[in-house]
Design a protein around this motif. Structure first.
Motif, PDB file in Angstrom:
ATOM      1  N   TYR C 181     -24.012 -30.638  30.413  1.00 44.18           N
ATOM      2  CA  TYR C 181     -23.513 -31.670  29.513  1.00 44.18           C
ATOM      3  C   TYR C 181     -23.983 -33.009  30.058  1.00 44.18           C
ATOM      4  O   TYR C 181     -23.991 -33.212  31.280  1.00 44.18           O
ATOM      5  CB  TYR C 181     -21.985 -31.650  29.467  1.00 44.18           C
ATOM      6  CG  TYR C 181     -21.429 -30.382  28.867  1.00 44.18           C
ATOM      7  CD1 TYR C 181     -21.422 -29.198  29.595  1.00 44.18           C
ATOM      8  CD2 TYR C 181     -20.926 -30.359  27.568  1.00 44.18           C
ATOM      9  CE1 TYR C 181     -20.927 -28.021  29.040  1.00 44.18           C
ATOM     10  CE2 TYR C 181     -20.425 -29.183  27.007  1.00 44.18           C
ATOM     11  CZ  TYR C 181     -20.429 -28.026  27.749  1.00 44.18           C
ATOM     12  OH  TYR C 181     -19.946 -26.865  27.203  1.00 44.18           O
ATOM     13  N   GLU C 183     -23.447 -37.209  29.662  1.00 45.27           N
ATOM     14  CA  GLU C 183     -22.656 -38.293  29.073  1.00 45.27           C
ATOM     15  C   GLU C 183     -23.532 -39.522  28.896  1.00 45.27           C
ATOM     16  O   GLU C 183     -24.345 -39.845  29.775  1.00 45.27           O
ATOM     17  CB  GLU C 183     -21.478 -38.610  30.016  1.00 45.27           C
ATOM     18  CG  GLU C 183     -20.565 -39.703  29.518  1.00 45.27           C
ATOM     19  CD  GLU C 183     -21.043 -41.097  29.876  1.00 45.27           C
ATOM     20  OE1 GLU C 183     -20.556 -42.065  29.296  1.00 45.27           O
ATOM     21  OE2 GLU C 183     -21.942 -41.204  30.754  1.00 45.27           O
ATOM     22  N   VAL C 201     -22.313 -35.690  25.359  1.00 46.99           N
ATOM     23  CA  VAL C 201     -20.915 -36.123  25.355  1.00 46.99           C
ATOM     24  C   VAL C 201     -20.918 -37.644  25.282  1.00 46.99           C
ATOM     25  O   VAL C 201     -21.299 -38.317  26.245  1.00 46.99           O
ATOM     26  CB  VAL C 201     -20.175 -35.671  26.636  1.00 46.99           C
ATOM     27  CG1 VAL C 201     -18.737 -36.206  26.625  1.00 46.99           C
ATOM     28  CG2 VAL C 201     -20.173 -34.159  26.773  1.00 46.99           C
ATOM     29  N   HIS C 202     -20.532 -38.182  24.148  1.00 48.69           N
ATOM     30  CA  HIS C 202     -20.485 -39.641  24.033  1.00 48.69           C
ATOM     31  C   HIS C 202     -19.335 -40.164  24.887  1.00 48.69           C
ATOM     32  O   HIS C 202     -18.299 -39.513  25.001  1.00 48.69           O
ATOM     33  CB  HIS C 202     -20.301 -40.047  22.577  1.00 48.69           C
ATOM     34  CG  HIS C 202     -20.541 -41.506  22.347  1.00 48.69           C
ATOM     35  ND1 HIS C 202     -19.623 -42.466  22.661  1.00 48.69           N
ATOM     36  CD2 HIS C 202     -21.628 -42.164  21.877  1.00 48.69           C
ATOM     37  CE1 HIS C 202     -20.104 -43.658  22.384  1.00 48.69           C
ATOM     38  NE2 HIS C 202     -21.336 -43.510  21.900  1.00 48.69           N
ATOM     39  N   ASN C 204     -17.139 -42.103  24.335  1.00 43.26           N
ATOM     40  CA  ASN C 204     -15.861 -42.093  23.603  1.00 43.26           C
ATOM     41  C   ASN C 204     -15.167 -40.725  23.654  1.00 43.26           C
ATOM     42  O   ASN C 204     -13.969 -40.636  23.433  1.00 43.26           O
ATOM     43  CB  ASN C 204     -16.080 -42.479  22.142  1.00 43.26           C
ATOM     44  CG  ASN C 204     -16.605 -43.890  22.009  1.00 43.26           C
ATOM     45  OD1 ASN C 204     -16.446 -44.695  22.929  1.00 43.26           O
ATOM     46  ND2 ASN C 204     -17.234 -44.187  20.888  1.00 43.26           N
ATOM     47  N   ASP C 205     -15.941 -39.670  23.864  1.00 42.03           N
ATOM     48  CA  ASP C 205     -15.370 -38.325  23.887  1.00 42.03           C
ATOM     49  C   ASP C 205     -15.230 -37.780  25.306  1.00 42.03           C
ATOM     50  O   ASP C 205     -14.886 -36.609  25.496  1.00 42.03           O
ATOM     51  CB  ASP C 205     -16.261 -37.357  23.079  1.00 42.03           C
ATOM     52  CG  ASP C 205     -16.519 -37.880  21.675  1.00 42.03           C
ATOM     53  OD1 ASP C 205     -15.568 -38.412  21.083  1.00 42.03           O
ATOM     54  OD2 ASP C 205     -17.656 -37.755  21.193  1.00 42.03           O
ATOM     55  N   ASN C 207     -13.130 -38.385  27.854  1.00 40.55           N
ATOM     56  CA  ASN C 207     -11.795 -37.981  28.306  1.00 40.55           C
ATOM     57  C   ASN C 207     -11.377 -36.630  27.736  1.00 40.55           C
ATOM     58  O   ASN C 207     -10.793 -35.801  28.428  1.00 40.55           O
ATOM     59  CB  ASN C 207     -10.769 -39.055  27.945  1.00 40.55           C
ATOM     60  CG  ASN C 207     -10.986 -40.331  28.755  1.00 40.55           C
ATOM     61  OD1 ASN C 207     -12.043 -40.484  29.376  1.00 40.55           O
ATOM     62  ND2 ASN C 207     -10.016 -41.224  28.741  1.00 40.55           N
ATOM     63  N   ALA C 208     -11.702 -36.412  26.481  1.00 44.86           N
ATOM     64  CA  ALA C 208     -11.298 -35.168  25.830  1.00 44.86           C
ATOM     65  C   ALA C 208     -12.015 -33.958  26.400  1.00 44.86           C
ATOM     66  O   ALA C 208     -11.609 -32.811  26.159  1.00 44.86           O
ATOM     67  CB  ALA C 208     -11.556 -35.268  24.332  1.00 44.86           C
ATOM     68  N   ASN C 209     -13.086 -34.185  27.152  1.00 40.66           N
ATOM     69  CA  ASN C 209     -13.896 -33.071  27.655  1.00 40.66           C
ATOM     70  C   ASN C 209     -13.785 -32.870  29.163  1.00 40.66           C
ATOM     71  O   ASN C 209     -14.175 -31.820  29.669  1.00 40.66           O
ATOM     72  CB  ASN C 209     -15.372 -33.306  27.305  1.00 40.66           C
ATOM     73  CG  ASN C 209     -15.685 -32.996  25.853  1.00 40.66           C
ATOM     74  OD1 ASN C 209     -15.874 -31.839  25.503  1.00 40.66           O
ATOM     75  ND2 ASN C 209     -15.691 -34.015  25.009  1.00 40.66           N
ATOM     76  N   ARG C 229      -8.887 -41.257  34.448  1.00 50.07           N
ATOM     77  CA  ARG C 229      -9.825 -40.165  34.158  1.00 50.07           C
ATOM     78  C   ARG C 229      -9.701 -39.055  35.201  1.00 50.07           C
ATOM     79  O   ARG C 229      -9.832 -37.880  34.885  1.00 50.07           O
ATOM     80  CB  ARG C 229     -11.265 -40.693  34.109  1.00 50.07           C
ATOM     81  CG  ARG C 229     -11.571 -41.502  32.850  1.00 50.07           C
ATOM     82  CD  ARG C 229     -12.987 -41.258  32.332  1.00 50.07           C
ATOM     83  NE  ARG C 229     -13.218 -41.981  31.094  1.00 50.07           N
ATOM     84  CZ  ARG C 229     -13.653 -43.248  31.015  1.00 50.07           C
ATOM     85  NH1 ARG C 229     -13.926 -43.915  32.119  1.00 50.07           N
ATOM     86  NH2 ARG C 229     -13.834 -43.829  29.840  1.00 50.07           N
TER      87      ARG C 229
END
Lengths: 291, 291, 291, 291
Positions: C181, C183, C201-202, C204-205, C207-209, C229
């Protein structure tokens, strides 16, 4: 016709790969006697190539005779797409007495042995089958590119069967950026699929996954995509079937459902006759060394 | 015609990618007003798509107008391969007053600004150019497979220029097993070529190496393959020129020498209209977010 | 001491890479004058290497002086880990008058210019930075292998930042079978990540990942892994921080949470001094050609 | 001690991989009875793990007994690096009467059969061997990185033998940018090496090529690097021998010539005990399903 049998080879029939092979043999210094290749312009003017007027003269000229790959497509006549006259298999066997035949899918073992003909079936040489796989895999990729409106890069692609073709095809698909899934039945193959870094799909889980693929490629010589499974396939998907007769797809059912199926056979001869000829030459030389 | 301007977009002209884009916009819930796409059957029956009788009505219906990529191929009329009537550029600009135009290779900046039209040129968005590169690279690979009698696997291939297309193309070529050489002029690019594991060829060493390539792919917008260099190319090689007008190959000289040159332009629209439409949509949405 | 200045170079200070560089210069036929390398046994007996008794004599012997990379670690003295005596920066500048200095992270531009010293900072040469990236990426991979009880193959790995190091590292990770992945913050970089076939993984995304990664590698020179984080990171994950001072991880917070953080700097000199020396040599020769 | 035999497993002896396996079994809901693992702290407080006071009680508690991999390193005692007391093999066999043993390199087939013990040797399961190959290959790469002053990227590396390990190792080496050569004896393997895009070296051509390699990795269980061949190896090269006892390198001769040889055995347990434990678990579950 005075013949130096030392470095001569006879070639009878065959497709464009055999024509290219003859060019290479000529350039490697072989004297080549041919029959059944009269309409092939590329070899007409080659210095060391001699087109013989009869099958018997061509065969008599060398110890080793190279035949078509496959030898015959109808089990009756030699495969001679560039020939002027037909050659019946029994006549071919008769003329070969005492010679050494190298061809593909020979299939008339008993007749040859009864007539004291020794032979090697190229398509049973693992080394040749593996090399052929390269051209088959690349030809499949070409079809996938031509038949879709999407890039293969980024597409979900499943390869069913993890044998020779599956292995090379998965590597190429991964190499251009497809999301590659490989189907297999044996735990051992699932391990290999993981080791190579593709996504494994056990046969037991195939149905649950079928609807996600943009491109489905079958290499299994068994009708795995039956009517029930075809119901699970995306409407926009394309199916490329590499399995030889009768193929791995229920084609009638696929047609009724409006699914696009491409049944792709004999890809090496079609997409890369030159490279295929090199593979034949390489294997032929190995066979000659072993004689 | 009552118009909810909230989630509506107007699309005027464009090729198959734009047609596919409209299908996606429809399925994402956008109301789409079109003009210059009358002959496109795919979108005739879509629920949220409305073909307007005049250019003016179509444009009036939304704040944002999507135009062809490129906007025009002759600098006089809009590019409308699926349209029933021609749209002259001045009429288009006139109708756009106060709107926001998103299209490709717009090229009429001053006229638009004079008429208070804001605009974004998709082809100047780096994110879109990079995505487009994927389809260009894959289309190039497809041409290489179709136009040779060899497998690309195992072939010696040189990519001239290590910009966006060069980078993605080299990766794909390597991924299917070609022997990849990359030409560059700057030391920095030579370092990148090494880092990625390809064989670097500095421009200064190009001539000394040209005769070993089976496939030569040019991405440099400059006539790098002039008569002198073409003399060094193998007779059986194929040359694929991706450079836009006037191209990177002296085509007249190549013809005289009997070299096979394919000048391949606008590949994304040709080989992968669906994927290209997705790239357009993705970029379009980014632009809309920024408005 | 009679000096042929034609093919001579002076080297003052430096680490193991510089020692290896001297061996290569010697073997390429250069006369090498050194100072500040007295404790380096490898070069003691080399035919063309002469250790000078004073800094002034060493510098006087050649037009070009190669210094440490980086020049100094404390902004006061030259970096001379193999030297017997300290060399203060002002003394070094004084001695260099009229010469050409090649070193890394020079940082004392004004002092040099005031004393008529010309110079090239290797670490500002893009070609060198890219080559160095190879060793940094491979060293990072080595750390990831050493510090985990898992194979990197099959692990979920995120590379934060898609600059030079990110690009080469992602390729290597993918090459050994990690699930990669990347970022990034810019749409353009997200496009590149897709083109290269990694999972984007942008920012903005992110944290969700974050909770799915086994290995987290940071290349961003900014404290991106702050306390908030770090709360999202798996307990068993390892974090490798490649960002130079102050680093990209809140190390205090990480320690309190029991997370394993490896702050890995100057990897090329540590993991591959020989290859790094070759990169220095290659860039040095380019600089010499340009003089 | 009341025992629910339904979902219980007994584990006797074993290394860190077995400890990790027990953690996973516990977390999958298995009741686990252990013996010979008294010094392993990780499993002391696990809810469903019970350390039994005697071998007999542990074995009596379940139908299936998992043993060390390999079962024994001296053919006399069970391999119990985390155990407090020794377990003699005959005692172990005696206690197993009527049970099912799953372990590695079991080697005491007759004794077990004589005592009515059924068994499966994990190391003879192809699926497990292939998975193990991943960790072996990655461990080899780690050694190559640690033991050289060069990057593996850009190095000339030969892998001798194109079996399971050779295949996965070559892929990883290629994946990080090494120049990969593979040695094989059979034409079939040479074909595979070409298909995968590595440089093939037939055994007959090995001697002529040996001097060009920076890293030599042997997987052949036969002393292929004898004194004569070692004479052809570069002085700076490193040799990594993965062949089990007696190995593939004449170590005495290598030492005399000053060559660096690393004999690397049992890599999965050393470099990736966690991933190895997952492989064991996966295979164990397959075996349990087949019972």
């Amino acid at each position: 016709m005075v013949i130096d049998m030392e470095k001569s080879i006879t070639v009878v029939g065959g497709d464009l790969r055999i024509v290219k092979l003859i060019e290479m043999l000529d350039s490697d210094g072989y004297k080549v006697y041919t029959y059944g290749l009269e309409n092939s312009e590329e070899i007409l003017n080659l210095e060391r190539v001699e087109m013989c007027p009869t099958l018997e003269e061509a065969i008599a000229a060398s110890k080793v005779v190279v035949g078509p790959i496959p030898l015959s497509s109808d089990r009756r006549r030699l495969s001679t797409p560039f020939g002027r006259n037909n050659v019946e298999l029994p006549d071919f066997v008769e003329a070969l007495k005492g010679k050494y035949l190298i061809a593909g899918n020979i299939g008339i073992k008993e007749e040859l042995e009864a007539n004291e003909v020794q032979f090697t079936d190229l398509l049973k040489r693992e080394e040749f089958s593996v090399l052929n796989t390269i051209a088959t895999a690349e030809g499949t990729l070409q079809i996938a590119m031509e038949e879709t409106q999407r890039t293969v890069h980024g597409s979900n692609v499943i390869v069913m069967g993890f044998g020779r073709i599956g292995k090379v095809l998965a590597k190429m698909l991964d190499g251009i950026g497809a999301k590659v899934y490989c189907e297999a039945r044996k735990d051992e193959d699932i391990s290999w699929i993981k080791a190579y870094g593709y996504n494994p799909v056990h046969l037991n889980d195939l149905n649950a996954n079928l609807n996600k693929f943009d491109i489905i490629i079958n290499t299994i010589p068994f009708q795995i995509l039956d009517e029930e499974r075809l119901d699970l396939v995306k409407k926009e998907a394309i199916i490329i079937d590499l399995a030889s007769n009768p193929g791995g797809v229920d084609r009638k059912a696929a047609r009724e459902k409006g699914l696009k199926v491409i049944w792709a056979l004999s890809l090496p001869a079609k997409v890369a006759p030159l490279t295929s000829a090199e593979f034949i030459k390489e294997t032929l030389y190995h066979v000659l060394e072993e004689l």
